[in-house]
Enzyme design. Structure first.
Site, short mmCIF file in Angstrom:
data_model
loop_
_atom_site.label_atom_id
_atom_site.label_comp_id
_atom_site.label_asym_id
_atom_site.label_seq_id
_atom_site.Cartn_x
_atom_site.Cartn_y
_atom_site.Cartn_z
N ASP A 119 -38.45 17.70 -3.88
CA ASP A 119 -38.54 18.66 -2.78
C ASP A 119 -37.82 19.95 -3.19
OD1 ASP A 119 -38.37 20.06 -0.30
OD2 ASP A 119 -38.51 18.16 0.76
N GLU A 133 -38.64 10.33 -3.07
CA GLU A 133 -38.35 11.76 -2.96
C GLU A 133 -36.90 12.07 -3.30
OE1 GLU A 133 -38.22 15.36 0.40
OE2 GLU A 133 -37.75 13.28 0.94
N SER A 154 -42.30 21.72 4.09
CA SER A 154 -42.43 20.38 3.52
C SER A 154 -43.44 19.52 4.27
CB SER A 154 -41.07 19.67 3.51
OG SER A 154 -40.17 20.33 2.65
N HIS A 163 -38.33 29.00 1.51
CA HIS A 163 -39.30 28.55 0.51
C HIS A 163 -40.01 29.75 -0.11
CE1 HIS A 163 -39.73 24.52 2.92
NE2 HIS A 163 -38.52 24.71 2.44
N HIS A 170 -31.97 25.95 -0.63
CA HIS A 170 -31.78 26.70 0.61
C HIS A 170 -30.40 27.36 0.63
CE1 HIS A 170 -35.35 25.99 3.02
NE2 HIS A 170 -35.31 24.69 2.76
N ASP A 209 -34.10 20.63 -2.61
CA ASP A 209 -34.49 21.61 -1.59
C ASP A 209 -33.28 22.13 -0.84
OD1 ASP A 209 -36.43 22.85 0.40
OD2 ASP A 209 -35.42 21.43 1.71
N ASP A 233 -43.28 19.77 -3.33
CA ASP A 233 -43.96 20.33 -2.16
C ASP A 233 -44.00 21.85 -2.22
OD1 ASP A 233 -41.23 20.36 -1.89
OD2 ASP A 233 -41.19 19.37 0.06
N THR A 290 -41.04 14.88 4.36
CA THR A 290 -41.76 14.34 3.20
C THR A 290 -42.03 12.85 3.31
OG1 THR A 290 -40.87 16.11 1.81
CG2 THR A 290 -41.78 14.18 0.69
#
Length: 576
Positions: free
Chosen positions: A52, A284, A105, A427, A293, A289, A331, A160
């Site tokens: 992710d 995952e 996602s 993203h 962020h 991710d 993703d 996810t």
């Protein structure tokens, strides 16, 4: 001058009730698939590994680290498994003005689990005012008698994992996702998110009651730490592991009581591989991710390296088994990471291994800082920087202006020293890599879309996505709705009527909407909401809001002769 109803609504009533809103909405062909015979299976088992937030720069940064500090020339992913790249875009949705060029996602995972595009926030449902469920590879595999599992370092009810075994209009409805999991048929759930399995009272406090007991009653072996995971026997048919209240801590912040992603994946393999009919497993690494962020590169790298180690665990199994396909992708990318900044051709890889803990661990500590010296000590203890400038200290004390506050300021200081940049905290729309092993590798080679992961994943195991999708769509609808002040749930008349093959006619002269099916007819006087049923007054009442007519579900039951029910917790209509 007094305006007419039509003027007030800007002809909105006619448009809302009778005109199609096509922007960003899937076609009927996309939402009502025709089942076709499944292709012959090429693999008994399928494993999908998702990074992710794992864009090209994240992979490169982990490779630099591996070469510098692990004395490895390459990542495990680099061992001849790279097959191409995937596009990630989603669709414009009903809730925002976003174009869909940059996915979230939920939409991306819906694409690579079901083979269908949808809007951001959607969990395996189609676009439009009345969404329809899409079946996933896991749901299709269960029809073949295969075992299935979901493993993540994120919350197990995160977007996810959720798309593989649940269906909701909004990914935030995590309690519904946890509830749907219980009856989904999935064998293994490992991840964080225990808070969504614990019941809370009206004040938000946890009670002694929780749905974990419901899982145990259905035969799930449960675990809440590494020792518990280790104690689950390979002979277990069902297992639920919840190893954190929310997300599993970052690699940099874990203690020995928290299992790693390779350990969770291995236990899932032990359990699922007992089934002679095979299995489908989604794994995952969700916190790449989160670190993206936050713009925390050192934490991001450690999560990337854990994904790489997990890939080795999975591909080693596949090689030994001889009848397993493995596919790896992401993703989306998160943060807009750039390796190199400010026109300086340099990257300070020597500093990539200095950080002891993530920003998440450091956040509470930074909030206690009162002086510049407090900040200098905290930073020195965590990453070894003893020469912070006054400007750097001021940035940390002030925060970076985002929700990350002082931790965001700290990450900005560290990033600049590492000579890496970020475009923001969200993203990006770049393509992501695809790696594969086994028969699926030739099917996802080159330039593909994320939906091709699902389509070819199903193909390689001989699963019928269309058949399971039709079965779900025959049972459920996920409409837009509103709840009135007197707590009544109403649905958009035109869109739900279309979904149920009910004819809708607008009479401009009488300001009346008539809905009819077979011999049944309901007429709604929109100025008052009064309804007549086959010419006789009805106790049902309509409601016009922002140019759209809303009706209670009872109206649609009368028209169709069905006894549809509203499942409020899952926000869906049960058709039969």
């Amino acid at each position: 001058m007094k305006k007419s109803l039509k003027q007030i609504m800007g002809s909105g009533l006619t448009l809302s009730l009778l005109a199609l809103n096509v922007a960003g909405v899937a076609s009927a062909a996309e939402t009502t698939p025709t089942s076709v015979p499944a292709a012959p299976a090429q693999s008994k088992n399928l494993i999908v590994l998702i990074g992710d937030g794992m864009g090209p720069a994240e992979v490169t940064a982990a490779r630099y680290y591996s070469k510098k500090f692990l004395n490895k020339d390459r990542l495990e992913l680099d061992g001849g498994y790279y097959v191409g790249k995937a596009t990630t875009y989603s669709q414009a949705g009903p809730y925002t003005s976003e174009s869909g060029a940059v996915t979230d996602s939920a939409a991306a995972a819906t694409a690579f689990s079901t083979g269908n595009k949808t809007y951001n926030n959607a969990i395996s449902v189609s676009n439009g005012d009345v969404a329809k469920p899409y079946g996933s590879i896991i749901e299709a595999a269960m029809k073949q008698g295969k075992s299935t599992g979901l493993v993540t370092t994120d919350s197990i009810v995160g977007a996810t994992p959720a798309v593989w075994a649940s269906h909701v209009r909004q990914r935030s409805n995590q309690n519904a996702i946890a509830s749907q999991y219980l009856n989904s048929g999935v064998n293994v759930f490992f991840g964080g998110g225990k808070t969504n399995f614990v019941t809370k009272d009206e004040k938000g406090k946890r009670t002694d009651k929780n749905i974990i007991g419901d899982y145990e009653a259905k035969g799930f072996k449960t675990a809440f730490d590494k020792a518990g995971l280790d104690a689950i026997p390979a002979t277990a048919d069902h297992a639920l592991g919840l190893f954190a209240m929310n997300e599993i801590p970052y690699v940099l912040d874990r203690d020995a009581s928290t299992p790693s992603l390779p350990q969770m994946a291995q236990k899932a393999l032990d359990i699922l591989s007992q089934n002679k009919d095979g299995f489908v497993l989604m794994v995952e690494q969700g916190r790449i991710d989160h670190a993206g962020h936050a713009n925390d590169l050192p934490s991001n790298i450690q999560e990337m390296l854990e994904l790489d180690a997990t890939f080795k665990t999975l591909v080693d199994f596949a090689k030994k088994d001889g009848n397993t396909s493995v596919v790896v992708t992401a993703d989306h990318e998160t943060g807009g990471l750039s390796l190199g900044i400010n026109n300086v051709y340099e990257l300070n890889v020597d500093l990539f291994n200095k950080q002891k803990h993530s920003y998440e661990y450091l956040d509470a500590i930074l909030k206690t800082a009162q002086t510049a010296e407090d900040v200098r000590k905290i930073v020195a203890d965590n990453i070894g920087f003893t020469d912070l400038s006054d400007e750097e200290v001021a940035l940390i004390l002030k925060g970076d202006g985002s929700s990350y506050g002082r931790a965001g300021g700290y990450n900005a200081v560290v990033s600049k020293r590492l000579a890496v940049g970020w475009t923001g905290h969200g993203h990006t729309g770049v393509d992501v890599g695809v790696w594969a092993y086994g028969p699926i590798a030739s099917l996802v080679k080159g330039d593909v879309d994320n939906t091709d992961i699902a389509k070819n994943g199903a193909k390689v195991i001989g699963a019928d996505l269309a058949a399971v999708t039709k079965e779900l769509q025959d049972k459920y609808l996920y409409p837009l709705f509103k709840v009135t002040r007197d707590n009544k749930t109403l649905f958009t008349a035109k869109s739900l009527a279309e979904a149920l093959d009910i004819q809708v006619v607008w009479d401009e002269a009488t300001k009346t909407v008539t809905l009819s099916k077979d011999s049944q007819k309901l007429s709604v006087l929109v100025e008052t909401g009064a309804i007549t049923e086959n010419g006789a007054p009805s106790t049902l009442v309509g409601n016009v809001d922002n140019g759209k007519l809303y009706l209670p579900l009872e109206a649609f039951n009368k028209l169709t002769g069905k006894t549809m029910t509203w499942d409020s917790s899952n926000e869906r209509i049960v058709k039969n």
